[in-house]
Structure formats: structure tokens, C-alpha cells
Design a protein around this motif. Sequence first.
Motif, PDB file in Angstrom:
ATOM      1  N   GLY A   7     -77.245 -24.383  52.154  1.00 46.06           N
ATOM      2  CA  GLY A   7     -77.120 -23.115  52.856  1.00 46.06           C
ATOM      3  C   GLY A   7     -77.360 -21.964  51.898  1.00 46.06           C
ATOM      4  O   GLY A   7     -77.053 -22.067  50.706  1.00 46.06           O
ATOM      5  N   LEU A   8     -77.911 -20.887  52.406  1.00 47.97           N
ATOM      6  CA  LEU A   8     -78.270 -19.734  51.586  1.00 47.97           C
ATOM      7  C   LEU A   8     -77.480 -18.502  51.995  1.00 47.97           C
ATOM      8  O   LEU A   8     -76.857 -18.465  53.055  1.00 47.97           O
ATOM      9  CB  LEU A   8     -79.769 -19.445  51.723  1.00 47.97           C
ATOM     10  CG  LEU A   8     -80.727 -20.567  51.320  1.00 47.97           C
ATOM     11  CD1 LEU A   8     -82.164 -20.155  51.615  1.00 47.97           C
ATOM     12  CD2 LEU A   8     -80.550 -20.926  49.852  1.00 47.97           C
ATOM     13  N   MET A   9     -77.542 -17.483  51.140  1.00 45.24           N
ATOM     14  CA  MET A   9     -76.985 -16.185  51.503  1.00 45.24           C
ATOM     15  C   MET A   9     -77.764 -15.637  52.703  1.00 45.24           C
ATOM     16  O   MET A   9     -78.943 -15.972  52.877  1.00 45.24           O
ATOM     17  CB  MET A   9     -77.084 -15.223  50.321  1.00 45.24           C
ATOM     18  CG  MET A   9     -76.187 -15.601  49.156  1.00 45.24           C
ATOM     19  SD  MET A   9     -76.343 -14.459  47.762  1.00 45.24           S
ATOM     20  CE  MET A   9     -77.710 -15.206  46.865  1.00 45.24           C
ATOM     21  N   PRO A  10     -77.116 -14.811  53.538  1.00 47.18           N
ATOM     22  CA  PRO A  10     -77.753 -14.377  54.788  1.00 47.18           C
ATOM     23  C   PRO A  10     -79.182 -13.856  54.629  1.00 47.18           C
ATOM     24  O   PRO A  10     -80.095 -14.311  55.327  1.00 47.18           O
ATOM     25  CB  PRO A  10     -76.807 -13.289  55.297  1.00 47.18           C
ATOM     26  CG  PRO A  10     -75.465 -13.737  54.818  1.00 47.18           C
ATOM     27  CD  PRO A  10     -75.718 -14.324  53.457  1.00 47.18           C
ATOM     28  N   TRP A  11     -79.410 -12.902  53.737  1.00 47.22           N
ATOM     29  CA  TRP A  11     -80.763 -12.367  53.595  1.00 47.22           C
ATOM     30  C   TRP A  11     -81.737 -13.427  53.073  1.00 47.22           C
ATOM     31  O   TRP A  11     -82.927 -13.395  53.404  1.00 47.22           O
ATOM     32  CB  TRP A  11     -80.764 -11.156  52.655  1.00 47.22           C
ATOM     33  CG  TRP A  11     -80.421  -9.870  53.349  1.00 47.22           C
ATOM     34  CD1 TRP A  11     -79.197  -9.283  53.436  1.00 47.22           C
ATOM     35  CD2 TRP A  11     -81.325  -9.015  54.073  1.00 47.22           C
ATOM     36  NE1 TRP A  11     -79.275  -8.116  54.160  1.00 47.22           N
ATOM     37  CE2 TRP A  11     -80.565  -7.925  54.562  1.00 47.22           C
ATOM     38  CE3 TRP A  11     -82.687  -9.070  54.348  1.00 47.22           C
ATOM     39  CZ2 TRP A  11     -81.136  -6.893  55.306  1.00 47.22           C
ATOM     40  CZ3 TRP A  11     -83.260  -8.040  55.088  1.00 47.22           C
ATOM     41  CH2 TRP A  11     -82.489  -6.974  55.567  1.00 47.22           C
ATOM     42  N   ASP A  12     -81.246 -14.364  52.270  1.00 50.02           N
ATOM     43  CA  ASP A  12     -82.144 -15.386  51.726  1.00 50.02           C
ATOM     44  C   ASP A  12     -82.546 -16.422  52.761  1.00 50.02           C
ATOM     45  O   ASP A  12     -83.556 -17.101  52.598  1.00 50.02           O
ATOM     46  CB  ASP A  12     -81.512 -16.049  50.500  1.00 50.02           C
ATOM     47  CG  ASP A  12     -81.432 -15.086  49.332  1.00 50.02           C
ATOM     48  OD1 ASP A  12     -82.355 -14.260  49.186  1.00 50.02           O
ATOM     49  OD2 ASP A  12     -80.444 -15.137  48.577  1.00 50.02           O
ATOM     50  N   VAL A  13     -81.755 -16.560  53.820  1.00 51.78           N
ATOM     51  CA  VAL A  13     -82.200 -17.393  54.944  1.00 51.78           C
ATOM     52  C   VAL A  13     -83.489 -16.803  55.515  1.00 51.78           C
ATOM     53  O   VAL A  13     -84.473 -17.515  55.771  1.00 51.78           O
ATOM     54  CB  VAL A  13     -81.111 -17.488  56.034  1.00 51.78           C
ATOM     55  CG1 VAL A  13     -81.620 -18.297  57.228  1.00 51.78           C
ATOM     56  CG2 VAL A  13     -79.844 -18.117  55.478  1.00 51.78           C
ATOM     57  N   LEU A  14     -83.493 -15.489  55.688  1.00 51.46           N
ATOM     58  CA  LEU A  14     -84.704 -14.807  56.175  1.00 51.46           C
ATOM     59  C   LEU A  14     -85.833 -14.913  55.157  1.00 51.46           C
ATOM     60  O   LEU A  14     -86.983 -15.206  55.514  1.00 51.46           O
ATOM     61  CB  LEU A  14     -84.391 -13.339  56.467  1.00 51.46           C
ATOM     62  CG  LEU A  14     -85.582 -12.478  56.905  1.00 51.46           C
ATOM     63  CD1 LEU A  14     -86.174 -12.991  58.213  1.00 51.46           C
ATOM     64  CD2 LEU A  14     -85.167 -11.014  57.039  1.00 51.46           C
ATOM     65  N   HIS A  15     -85.522 -14.666  53.885  1.00 53.10           N
ATOM     66  CA  HIS A  15     -86.555 -14.746  52.847  1.00 53.10           C
ATOM     67  C   HIS A  15     -87.203 -16.124  52.810  1.00 53.10           C
ATOM     68  O   HIS A  15     -88.437 -16.248  52.721  1.00 53.10           O
ATOM     69  CB  HIS A  15     -85.943 -14.441  51.475  1.00 53.10           C
ATOM     70  CG  HIS A  15     -85.400 -13.050  51.355  1.00 53.10           C
ATOM     71  ND1 HIS A  15     -84.330 -12.736  50.543  1.00 53.10           N
ATOM     72  CD2 HIS A  15     -85.771 -11.877  51.942  1.00 53.10           C
ATOM     73  CE1 HIS A  15     -84.077 -11.447  50.627  1.00 53.10           C
ATOM     74  NE2 HIS A  15     -84.937 -10.904  51.477  1.00 53.10           N
ATOM     75  N   GLN A  16     -86.383 -17.163  52.869  1.00 53.97           N
ATOM     76  CA  GLN A  16     -86.930 -18.520  52.820  1.00 53.97           C
ATOM     77  C   GLN A  16     -87.769 -18.821  54.057  1.00 53.97           C
ATOM     78  O   GLN A  16     -88.833 -19.444  53.966  1.00 53.97           O
ATOM     79  CB  GLN A  16     -85.796 -19.539  52.693  1.00 53.97           C
ATOM     80  CG  GLN A  16     -86.284 -20.950  52.416  1.00 53.97           C
ATOM     81  CD  GLN A  16     -85.148 -21.937  52.376  1.00 53.97           C
ATOM     82  OE1 GLN A  16     -84.398 -22.084  53.350  1.00 53.97           O
ATOM     83  NE2 GLN A  16     -84.990 -22.632  51.257  1.00 53.97           N
TER      84      GLN A  16
END
Length: 212
Positions: A37-46
Motif C-alpha cells: 500500500g502507498l501514501m494517498p498521493w502516491d496511489v495516484l502517481h503510481q
Amino acid sequence: MINLASGRRLPRRLVQLFLGLALYGVSIAALVLADLGLMPWDVLHQGLAGLVDWSLGTVIIVVGVLVLLAWIPLRERPGLGTVSNVVVVGLVADAVLAAVDPPSSLAVRIALAAGGILVNAVATAAYVGVRLGAGPRDGLMTGLVRRTGRSVGLVRTSIEVAVVVSGWLLGGTVGVVTVVYALAIGPLVQPLLPRLTVLPGGPPDPPEPTAS
């Protein structure tokens, strides 16, 4: 307008700023490698990185620039830390991801995720504490709070839910660490921030020695 305060503390503030931003990039890479799982903004970035076939760091930089452009109608003012955040975090994240292979052991992945969250808390307190400009995403939040009159909690939660859902739909990794990060990062940063806050003031510089 980007302003730099002068004085004896400026070198310390600059070192802490760039070290904090570098550690932030390291923490992002750690969570990507852990794959829990990623940090919220990094979910979008990925999710965007997979869509356009760019590196994660490149997407972080491009999204940072776009978010910074959104500051214009919000009348937010960037600082050196704001511009540096856009560039440094993505570059460091890419460098770490290129140098380190993802671990296969679940125990190592859990340790990596826990370490990534802790490093992110230190990094956040470090770059916020020097007060050289908010990160692009933080500035978006504060600008929207000021313009809409809504609470910080409501605006931040709305933004993060939107980026997580969008990123997940694009293929970004949402997992237990996403939830743990959301719950833990505030309590972790809170005690660190006073210790890492460096105000631009301070005692005056000593007088220059005179020739005898």
C-alpha cells in the motif's frame, strides 16, 4: 514570490530542507518496494505512471508542477521549499527504485513499510520545520481551505479520498499500509515538528574582527 531569509540559520535550514526532501523520496520508494500500500498521493502517481509508461518519479514531478499551477487562482505563494519539493522528491524516489530490488520476504516488506512510514514522518517534520514554503499538495489544501471556508480536516480528507480512488482505478496500490499511514502520520509528525522547527531569526551575527 520566492524569498530567502538571511542570517546565521539559513545554512542549517537549507541543509535540513534538502535532507528532508531526500528522505521523503526515500520513504516513497520504501513503500513502493514493500508493495503493501502507498501514501494517498502516491496511489495516484503510481496509477498514472502505469497509464503513461513513465517512471514514478517523473509522474511525481509532473503532478507537482500541475498542482503548483493550481495555486495561481488560489493565490498561494511558493517558497524555495515548494519548488525544491517538486523536483527533489521525484528524483530521489526514482534513484532508490533503480538501485534497490523489491524484497520477496513478507517480513522484510513489513519492516520496509514500517521504516518508510517512520522516515516519512521525520522527512515531513524536517522540511515543514524550516518554513521555506509548503509542498505543492499541502499548499493546494491550505489554499482550498482559505477559499472555501471549509475545515482543514474536511478539505484534506476530500482531496486524499479523491486521489486514492482515482489512483486505485488507474491501477495504483491500495493496501493496509495506505490506511496505517493515514492514521499514523499525524501522531508521528506532531512530536517531531517542534524538535525540527528552525525559525529564520536567532541571535545576530557576531561583529567582524577589526584589524589591530
